[in-house]
Every structure is written in C-alpha cells, then in structure tokens.
Design an enzyme around this catalytic site. Structure first.
Site, PDB file in Angstrom:
ATOM      1  N   LYS A   1       0.869  -1.180   0.000  1.00  0.00           N
ATOM      2  CA  LYS A   1       0.000   0.000   0.000  1.00  0.00           C
ATOM      3  C   LYS A   1       0.902   1.224   0.000  1.00  0.00           C
ATOM      4  CE  LYS A   1      -4.403   1.157   0.218  1.00  0.00           C
ATOM      5  NZ  LYS A   1      -5.590   0.472  -0.316  1.00  0.00           N
TER       6      LYS A   1
ATOM      7  N   ASP B   1      -6.910   4.332  -4.702  1.00  0.00           N
ATOM      8  CA  ASP B   1      -7.605   4.214  -3.411  1.00  0.00           C
ATOM      9  C   ASP B   1      -8.212   5.599  -3.176  1.00  0.00           C
ATOM     10  OD1 ASP B   1      -7.904   2.367  -0.900  1.00  0.00           O
ATOM     11  OD2 ASP B   1      -7.297   4.257  -0.024  1.00  0.00           O
TER      12      ASP B   1
HETATM   13  P1  NDP Z   1     -12.759   7.863  -3.123  1.00  0.00           P
HETATM   14  O1  NDP Z   1     -11.693   8.847  -2.908  1.00  0.00           O
HETATM   15  O2  NDP Z   1     -13.282   7.642  -4.495  1.00  0.00           O
HETATM   16  O3  NDP Z   1     -14.013   8.187  -2.182  1.00  0.00           O
HETATM   17  C1  NDP Z   1     -13.882   8.252  -0.803  1.00  0.00           C
HETATM   18  C2  NDP Z   1     -15.197   8.702  -0.201  1.00  0.00           C
HETATM   19  O4  NDP Z   1     -15.118   8.635   1.213  1.00  0.00           O
HETATM   20  C3  NDP Z   1     -15.524  10.165  -0.529  1.00  0.00           C
HETATM   21  O5  NDP Z   1     -16.911  10.325  -0.535  1.00  0.00           O
HETATM   22  C4  NDP Z   1     -14.866  10.911   0.647  1.00  0.00           C
HETATM   23  O6  NDP Z   1     -15.431  12.173   0.902  1.00  0.00           O
HETATM   24  C5  NDP Z   1     -15.159   9.958   1.785  1.00  0.00           C
HETATM   25  N1  NDP Z   1     -14.106  10.088   2.811  1.00  0.00           N
HETATM   26  C6  NDP Z   1     -12.786   9.987   2.630  1.00  0.00           C
HETATM   27  N2  NDP Z   1     -12.125  10.187   3.775  1.00  0.00           N
HETATM   28  C7  NDP Z   1     -13.079  10.438   4.695  1.00  0.00           C
HETATM   29  C8  NDP Z   1     -13.030  10.730   6.067  1.00  0.00           C
HETATM   30  N3  NDP Z   1     -11.857  10.807   6.724  1.00  0.00           N
HETATM   31  N4  NDP Z   1     -14.214  10.900   6.696  1.00  0.00           N
HETATM   32  C9  NDP Z   1     -15.400  10.824   6.023  1.00  0.00           C
HETATM   33  N5  NDP Z   1     -15.486  10.545   4.722  1.00  0.00           N
HETATM   34  C10 NDP Z   1     -14.355  10.362   4.069  1.00  0.00           C
HETATM   35  O7  NDP Z   1     -12.212   6.477  -2.492  1.00  0.00           O
HETATM   36  P2  NDP Z   1     -12.719   4.996  -2.739  1.00  0.00           P
HETATM   37  O8  NDP Z   1     -14.183   4.988  -2.989  1.00  0.00           O
HETATM   38  O9  NDP Z   1     -11.812   4.386  -3.717  1.00  0.00           O
HETATM   39  O10 NDP Z   1     -12.397   4.327  -1.321  1.00  0.00           O
HETATM   40  C11 NDP Z   1     -13.341   4.248  -0.262  1.00  0.00           C
HETATM   41  C12 NDP Z   1     -12.933   3.153   0.704  1.00  0.00           C
HETATM   42  O11 NDP Z   1     -12.881   1.897   0.016  1.00  0.00           O
HETATM   43  C13 NDP Z   1     -11.556   3.325   1.358  1.00  0.00           C
HETATM   44  O12 NDP Z   1     -11.583   2.782   2.667  1.00  0.00           O
HETATM   45  C14 NDP Z   1     -10.672   2.446   0.478  1.00  0.00           C
HETATM   46  O13 NDP Z   1      -9.503   2.023   1.155  1.00  0.00           O
HETATM   47  C15 NDP Z   1     -11.612   1.301   0.205  1.00  0.00           C
HETATM   48  N6  NDP Z   1     -11.285   0.460  -0.946  1.00  0.00           N
HETATM   49  C16 NDP Z   1     -11.190   1.029  -2.187  1.00  0.00           C
HETATM   50  C17 NDP Z   1     -10.896   0.215  -3.271  1.00  0.00           C
HETATM   51  C18 NDP Z   1     -10.903   0.738  -4.671  1.00  0.00           C
HETATM   52  O14 NDP Z   1     -10.840  -0.076  -5.578  1.00  0.00           O
HETATM   53  N7  NDP Z   1     -11.008   2.029  -4.907  1.00  0.00           N
HETATM   54  C19 NDP Z   1     -10.585  -1.221  -3.097  1.00  0.00           C
HETATM   55  C20 NDP Z   1     -10.806  -1.709  -1.760  1.00  0.00           C
HETATM   56  C21 NDP Z   1     -11.108  -0.869  -0.734  1.00  0.00           C
HETATM   57  P3  NDP Z   1     -14.697  13.526   0.361  1.00  0.00           P
HETATM   58  O15 NDP Z   1     -15.048  13.588  -1.083  1.00  0.00           O
HETATM   59  O16 NDP Z   1     -15.268  14.622   1.171  1.00  0.00           O
HETATM   60  O17 NDP Z   1     -13.231  13.322   0.600  1.00  0.00           O
END
Ligand code: NDP
Length: 453
Positions: free
Chosen positions: A126, A166
């Site tokens: 990571k 991510d």
């Molecule tokens: P994105 O950046 O596309 O979206 C993240 C979302 O979560 C946004 O809506 C963001 O809001 C919100 N967010 C981020 N940080 C916080 C925080 N500290 N508190 C509240 N809301 C928050 O990321 P992903 O959708 O790719 O990832 C989401 C989750 O899924 C993570 O935990 C990631 O590790 C996990 N994941 C992702 C994978 C992938 O393929 N993308 C694979 C496996 C797991 P804002 O826009 O305001 O920042």
C-alpha cells in the site's frame, strides 16, 4: 487472549508507537489466529505472524512540486511493500491529508490477507501521500503525480510492485502517474492497475470494489435463503466504491437511501435511483462538488452535516436492512453499530477498509448478524486489478461479461473460503475469523515453503 498473543501485541505496540490503526488491524488478526495456533503450533515456532507483521520494505520520500501560484509545496510519499510470499506487491495508493505511516501499514497488512483470499497470485502493499487533491487544479494534480512517480518508479515494476488507486486516486491520477512512469522507464507495461480503457485498463475495474461488496452480501444472504431485492440499504461515501455499490444495488432491486462525503450525508427516503446516481457521479467525478448539493437538487431528501465532536454518526441510525460502509476507516463505532441493529440492519458488507472499530465489530458479532469485514467484502477491486494484470500480460482484453463473470466467481470463492475456514476452526458464521484464517494459512504456508527470507 493467550500469553503468546499478549506478548506479541505488546511488542507490536512498543515497536510501532503512534500507529493505532496498525495495532487495531493486527489485533483483529491475532485474535482470530488463536484458534489456529492451538491446533498448529508449528506456525508459532516458525514465527510466521511476527514476520508477516514486519513490512518487507518501507519506502518514504519527499515529493516537492509547484502550485499554480508558483509557490513550492512539499509532501511526503510512502510505499509499504508488506509481503511478497504469493506474488508481487499489490495494493492501492491513497492521497489524503490524513495519510501517515501507521494508516498505510494497517492497509498494507490487511491487503496481504485480502489478496490471498482472491485466489490470484498477488502479494500485499500500500502507499500514498498526505497530498490533498481537493481544490487543486488538474495541472497541480499532474505536477504532484509526476513528482511522486519520479521517485516511486525506481521501486516498482510489473513483476515487483503494481500500485492501483484508493481514496483520492482515481482514473485522472493513475493516468498522470502512468504517463510519468512510461516516460522514465521507457517502457509501456502493466505497472499500475485502474488504467484507462484505451491504454491497458480492464473493463469493470472502476466498478469492481462496489459490485464485489454487493456480490459478497448476496452470497451471505443466500446462506439464510434470502435475497437483496426489496431491501433498504445505508451506504456511506460517494466516491468510487460507494457509487458502484449503489449502482449494483439498483440493478438487483434493492434501494440505497444514503450517501456521504467527509462533510456530511444525504438521506433520500425515496431511494437513490439510477437517474439520481448519474447526477451524483457527475457531481463527484466531473464537477468535484459536495454531496450537500444533492439535497438542494432533489426535493424530499435531507442533508445533515457531520459534527466532528459527536459520539455517533446519524447516517447509521436510519432504519434499514443492510449497510455498505464505503468511505473510510473507523466510521462506525459501537454506538453506531447498536443504532444499526436497533434500526433493523441484519447485513453489513464493508466496501471500505476497516470502517468498523473493534468495539463496533463486537456489537455485530454479539447480534449474530451477517457481517463481512472489508478484507473479504471489498476484495473485488484488487481481484479485477489482478485480472487487469493478466490481460496486460496476454496483450488481450476480455469483454465486460467475461470480467464480471470472473468477479462474481471470485467473490463466491472468497465467501466460501471464509465460511469453510470459520467452520473448520469452530466458529461457524464468523466471517472475521474465516477471512483472517483462510488468508493467513495461504500466506503462512507459502512463507514456510520459501525459507527464512
Ligand atoms: P474515493 O476517494 O473515491 O471516495 C472516498 C469517499 O469517502 C468520498 O466520498 C470521501 O469524501 C469519503 N471520505 C474519505 N475520507 C473520509 C473521512 N476521513 N471521513 C469521512 N469521509 C471520508 O475512495 P474509494 O471509494 O476508492 O475508497 C473508499 C474506501 O474503500 C476506502 O476505505 C478504500 O480504502 C476502500 N477500498 C477502495 C478500493 C478501490 O478499488 N477504490 C478497493 C478496496 C477498498 P470527500 O469527497 O469529502 O473526501
């Protein structure tokens, strides 16, 4: 906890101070493995877990870049190469101001077991940076990505370490990083996954994590003779994972009623239909706006800002049948988990990594609901990344249906591995133990086969 586990955890905390998320992730695995060590002390004597906790390599570097005003900015870059026992390091890059060594070590540690569960030959890693892409122009994001990759490129490669996206790293960022890698390495290779369709990306990769979390939930409810159609679902986040979770729920006849970002959440009791989701995708992916705008646009929906000092997240207190946390780590605490149970939730499938605190997980366990930890439920993303690597090696690409079928098969396999391991070690229906044990055994046996390296 056994004396062995207590000592091991004490060492982890002493050796890795100020890394609470890493301690939390290790503790959960240690708890599950007590069952294994009772029957197989050989893993203890080979000190496999002690070795798996220690990253094979940690790379930390300076990322200098210039913003649009001509001011110099400095961020910190990381890559944690955690474990390569079953394949090259594989795992995402996160760009978010909260990124630090401990958070990336927790994510890399979880990734090792997750990747093992997919049945594909991928080790775990990571990386990322404390860079905040929010509010930055495309030109600034490009300059940052180029500077980040200028250093990272010497450590990665299609057979060494293959990063992906991510939080904060989507198609735009992968594009800029791929361009810089190609220029510096003078080769066009599958060094990153999540690439654009025209230049080596796989169909279904953007959808894979969200779709996979829904497929996993579908497998879980099948064990109770039920289906997802007609169910009301709470979803958090509005990024990549959340968007495709909602899309798949709609396809299967379920109704998502919430989505969020880091500022607050919307509740739409009528459901986030495909047309409304399309609007959200444009809002988030093109205009890069805030989820609060949805409530201004859609009558009947309500926006609630988050209160950082509150002990509960009101999103999780709405009545629903299923929950798909898809934002970030530790977004559900014990109070939230109790509210979910009170509100009727009987299925939780984690799209995010470790979105539930240890106490919250305890609440789900006690209530005996169908609870799938992220390392099993969100394995679809890295699984399709693995399929992207396979297609790149073959210089060939599969159709949408082919990739989606493989994804569904992989999620069904991950589910049955968890079920079987949980049963074999005397805790039927416990997906946490199932995922940790099944993932660990594959990695541990491979580490032992390869000697002390
Ligand atoms: P994105 O950046 O596309 O979206 C993240 C979302 O979560 C946004 O809506 C963001 O809001 C919100 N967010 C981020 N940080 C916080 C925080 N500290 N508190 C509240 N809301 C928050 O990321 P992903 O959708 O790719 O990832 C989401 C989750 O899924 C993570 O935990 C990631 O590790 C996990 N994941 C992702 C994978 C992938 O393929 N993308 C694979 C496996 C797991 P804002 O826009 O305001 O920042």
């Amino acid at each position: 906890m056994s004396e062995y586990s207590e000592q091991l955890m004490a060492d982890v905390v002493a050796k890795n101070p100020s890394e609470p998320e890493f301690h939390q992730a290790v503790q959960e695995v240690v708890d599950s493995l007590e069952l294994v060590f009772e029957q197989h002390p050989e893993y203890k004597s080979a000190r496999v877990l002690e070795r798996a906790i220690e990253p094979e390599r940690v790379i930390m570097f300076r990322v200098p870049w210039m913003d649009d005003r001509g001011a110099v900015q400095v961020n910190r870059g990381f890559r944690i190469e955690m474990n390569s026992a079953i394949g090259p390091y594989k795992g995402g890059l996160r760009f978010h101001p909260s990124v630090n060594l401990g958070i990336l070590k927790f994510l890399a540690f979880e990734q090792v077991f997750k990747n093992a569960l997919t049945t594909l030959p991928m080790g775990g890693g990571k990386g990322g940076s404390d860079f905040n892409p929010k509010g930055r122009s495309d030109a600034e994001v490009m300059r940052f990505c180029q500077s980040f990759m200028t250093e990272l490129q010497r450590h990665i490669g299609p057979n060494t370490d293959i990063p992906a996206g991510d939080i904060g790293v989507g198609g735009r960022e992968i594009g800029y990083m791929f361009g810089q890698y190609k220029r510096l390495a003078n080769e066009f290779s599958g060094v990153l996954t999540g690439k654009g369709r025209n230049w080596g990306g796989s169909l279904i990769r953007p959808e894979a994590t969200g779709y996979g979390a829904v497929y996993f939930a579908q497998e879980m409810v099948k064990t109770r003779g039920q289906e997802l159609a007609g169910r009301t679902c709470l979803v958090s986040g509005s990024g990549n994972v959340a968007q495709y979770t909602v899309q798949k729920l709609n396809e299967l006849g379920a109704t998502a009623v919430t989505m969020s970002d880091s500022s607050g959440y919307i509740h739409d009791p009528e459901g986030i239909t495909p047309e409304k989701l399309e609007w959200i995708m444009e809002l988030k992916n093109v205009r890069r706006g805030r989820i609060s705008e949805y409530a201004e646009w859609m009558r009947g929906s309500v926006y609630t800002p988050f209160d950082a000092s509150a002990s509960q997240n009101p999103l999780w207190a709405h009545e629903a049948d299923c929950a798909f946390p898809s934002a970030t780590q530790n977004e559900i605490n014990a109070e939230d988990a109790k509210n979910m149970i009170k509100g009727g939730v009987t299925v939780v499938s984690e799209g995010a990594n470790m979105p539930t605190t240890a106490d919250g997980v305890g609440v789900f366990m006690q209530a005996k609901i169908l609870y799938a930890p992220g390392k099993a439920a969100n394995a679809g993303g890295v699984a399709v990344s693995g399929l992207e690597m396979a297609q790149n090696s073959m210089r060939y690409s599969w159709t949408r249906e082919e990739v989606d079928n493989r994804l569904q098969m992989i999620m069904a396999d991950v589910h049955s591995s968890c079920v079987e391991a949980a049963e074999r070690f005397g805790t039927p229906g416990n997906y946490v133990n199932g995922a940790n044990i099944a993932g660990f055994l594959k990695v541990a046996d491979s580490m032992i086969d390869q000697g002390l390296v």
